[in-house]
Write an enzyme that holds these catalytic residues in place. Structure first.
Site, PDB file in Angstrom:
ATOM      1  N   GLN A   1      -3.403  -6.925  -6.945  1.00 16.16           N
ATOM      2  CA  GLN A   1      -3.807  -7.626  -5.475  1.00 16.16           C
ATOM      3  C   GLN A   1      -5.212  -7.023  -5.183  1.00 16.16           C
ATOM      4  OE1 GLN A   1      -2.821  -6.602  -1.527  1.00 16.16           O
ATOM      5  NE2 GLN A   1      -2.057  -8.684  -1.170  1.00 16.16           N
TER       6      GLN A   1
ATOM      7  N   ASN B   1      -3.534  -6.267  12.598  1.00 14.93           N
ATOM      8  CA  ASN B   1      -5.102  -5.954  12.409  1.00 14.93           C
ATOM      9  C   ASN B   1      -5.984  -6.656  13.261  1.00 14.93           C
ATOM     10  OD1 ASN B   1      -5.086  -3.495  10.831  1.00 14.93           O
ATOM     11  ND2 ASN B   1      -4.822  -4.882   8.827  1.00 14.93           N
TER      12      ASN B   1
ATOM     13  N   TYR C   1      -7.723  -8.556   6.866  1.00 15.57           N
ATOM     14  CA  TYR C   1      -8.432  -7.905   5.932  1.00 15.57           C
ATOM     15  C   TYR C   1      -9.620  -8.818   5.656  1.00 15.57           C
ATOM     16  CZ  TYR C   1      -4.869  -4.774   5.831  1.00 15.57           C
ATOM     17  OH  TYR C   1      -3.935  -3.538   5.889  1.00 15.57           O
TER      18      TYR C   1
ATOM     19  N   THR D   1       0.911  -1.309  -0.047  1.00 15.20           N
ATOM     20  CA  THR D   1      -0.068  -0.025   0.224  1.00 15.20           C
ATOM     21  C   THR D   1       1.030   1.170  -0.153  1.00 15.20           C
ATOM     22  OG1 THR D   1      -1.742  -1.068   1.223  1.00 15.20           O
ATOM     23  CG2 THR D   1      -1.535   1.255   1.452  1.00 15.20           C
TER      24      THR D   1
ATOM     25  N   ASN E   1      -3.174 -10.641   6.542  1.00 15.98           N
ATOM     26  CA  ASN E   1      -3.031  -9.483   7.358  1.00 15.98           C
ATOM     27  C   ASN E   1      -4.284  -8.836   7.924  1.00 15.98           C
ATOM     28  OD1 ASN E   1      -0.381 -10.036   6.451  1.00 15.98           O
ATOM     29  ND2 ASN E   1      -0.081  -8.239   5.311  1.00 15.98           N
TER      30      ASN E   1
ATOM     31  N   HIS F   1      -6.326 -10.946  -1.749  1.00 17.81           N
ATOM     32  CA  HIS F   1      -5.330 -10.812  -0.528  1.00 17.81           C
ATOM     33  C   HIS F   1      -6.194 -11.163   0.788  1.00 17.81           C
ATOM     34  CE1 HIS F   1      -3.182  -8.675   2.475  1.00 17.81           C
ATOM     35  NE2 HIS F   1      -3.322  -7.687   2.151  1.00 17.81           N
TER      36      HIS F   1
HETATM   37  C1  8OZ Z   1       0.534  -1.507   6.007  1.00 18.83           C
HETATM   38  C2  8OZ Z   1       0.026  -0.442   6.021  1.00 18.83           C
HETATM   39  C3  8OZ Z   1      -1.035  -0.062   5.190  1.00 18.83           C
HETATM   40  C4  8OZ Z   1      -1.657  -1.160   4.497  1.00 18.83           C
HETATM   41  C5  8OZ Z   1      -1.121  -4.991   4.446  1.00 18.83           C
HETATM   42  C6  8OZ Z   1      -2.356  -3.533   2.969  1.00 18.83           C
HETATM   43  O1  8OZ Z   1      -0.855  -5.072   5.583  1.00 18.83           O
HETATM   44  C7  8OZ Z   1      -1.402  -3.842   4.080  1.00 18.83           C
HETATM   45  C8  8OZ Z   1      -1.056  -2.220   4.884  1.00 18.83           C
HETATM   46  C9  8OZ Z   1       0.101  -2.510   5.585  1.00 18.83           C
HETATM   47  O2  8OZ Z   1      -1.518  -6.150   3.649  1.00 18.83           O
END
Ligand code: 8OZ
Length: 353
Positions: free
Chosen positions: A100, A235, A180, A28, A178, A175
């Site tokens: 992605q 996250n 999401y 990102t 992480n 994706h």
């Molecule tokens: C760090 C900062 C912002 C986004 C990821 C899309 O961890 C991210 C992300 C990582 O996959």
């Protein structure tokens, strides 16, 4: 006779033949105002075309998949045109590029979605904050997706895959890592559903497998890769039994002819990469702060087939050539990772010709 795989030698990745085993990891960069890919992004990715494969920054398959400031989307005609310029810039320099597809789920704020409710498996906010132009704000509490909305989102992933191909990109990466949306379905703390999308590990894996199958049906499995991050708590993912969760994930993604499986190698308590080696049947990409020596060692041992480089790709557009020559690497400037303009984005120098 089989040769030891070399970072600088060719490899087949699904539908593509790559000149080397070096992947530019998805990152990102928050330089897409209006969620539109633009000419500066085309220049940035074009500069990095000597990678075996570029995986773009996360791009949203639907308006409710947006999080963070100024991330691109891949659901509108204008976005497809923007991605076409990116694809053209990379192909003009002989490269290959996958988009992605990232739906952030609960990792967002209404202000990044035109004021709409966030959606996620369950109405549970993630602990954490997000940068906004008016300061850091706590992540918002999402609304639980209905089953009909889940079906709509699965189709949105398929359409995002078609849009990527329409734009001239070479394929997509789902994706699933992480923290999401697909990772929220996998994680018991984020997924408290009692329907077929929650509960058992098989049910929690269903969404990731369904979006992958839908994308593969849309554009061919050999143009679809998947990224996962077993054991990564980023996250606010809390998974007390990573082996239980990821066994049906690996099973559900195996034997389908997918282009690759891409791990953020967060060193979980069980050998998930060994499990993937046994069942997946395709190339495995590993990513986790690699340097050249560790990369060559993991290729030689058969642990990985390709290696993805992240921050070193931010600061070295000609990373392949620098690694090949053992040339010094430019250091990345963290202050310009997210947002801003060409500074810290397209102004890192290549080696003198
Ligand atoms: C760090 C900062 C912002 C986004 C990821 C899309 O961890 C991210 C992300 C990582 O996959």
């Amino acid at each position: 006779m089989t040769e030891t795989p070399d970072l600088f030698g060719p490899v087949k990745l699904g539908a593509l033949n790559l000149p080397n085993r070096i992947v530019m990891a998805p990152m990102t960069r928050s330089r897409a105002p209006g969620n539109l890919p633009n000419a500066l992004m085309a220049e940035y990715y074009g500069q990095r075309a000597s990678a075996g494969l570029i995986v773009t920054e996360g791009t949203a398959p639907a308006p409710n998949g947006r999080g963070y400031i100024d991330i691109p989307g891949i659901y509108s005609d204008a976005q497809i045109e923007g991605w076409r310029a990116v694809a053209d810039a990379v192909h003009a320099k002989g490269g290959r590029i996958f988009a992605q597809i990232m739906h952030v789920g609960r990792i967002s704020l209404p202000e990044f979605q035109d004021g709409a409710d966030l959606v996620a498996p369950s109405a549970v906010a993630a602990a954490g904050q997000m940068y906004t132009p008016s300061g850091m704000k706590p992540l918002a509490t999402p609304r639980a997706l209905t089953e009909a909305e889940i079906e709509t989102l699965i189709e949105a992933y398929a359409q995002a895959a078609r849009n990527a191909i329409a734009a001239g990109l070479d394929g997509i990466e789902i994706h699933g890592a992480n923290g999401y949306l697909p990772n929220q379905f996998l994680a018991p703390n984020a997924n408290q559903r009692t329907d077929k999308w929650g509960g058992s590990a098989e049910n929690r894996a269903r969404f990731l497998v369904a979006i992958t199958d839908a994308a593969a049906a849309a554009i061919g499995a050999d143009r679809v890769g998947v990224r996962i991050s077993p054991g990564n708590p980023f996250n606010d993912i809390d998974d007390p039994d990573v082996e239980d969760t990821y066994t049906p994930v690996i099973q559900g993604l195996s034997g389908k002819g997918l282009a690759y499986l891409h791990f953020l190698d967060a060193k979980p308590a069980f050998d998930v990469i060994g499990l993937a080696r046994k069942h997946f049947g395709g190339p495995i990409i590993l990513n986790a702060g690699y340097d050249k020596a560790r990369a060559q060692a993991d290729l030689a041992s058969g642990r990985a087939d390709l290696i993805a480089f992240g921050s070193s790709y931010i600061s070295n557009p000609d990373l392949v050539e620098r690694l090949k020559q053992d040339a010094p690497l430019n250091a990345p400037d963290q202050g310009t990772f997210y947002g801003g303009d060409a500074k810290g984005y397209t102004d890192y120098p290549a080696l003198a010709a």
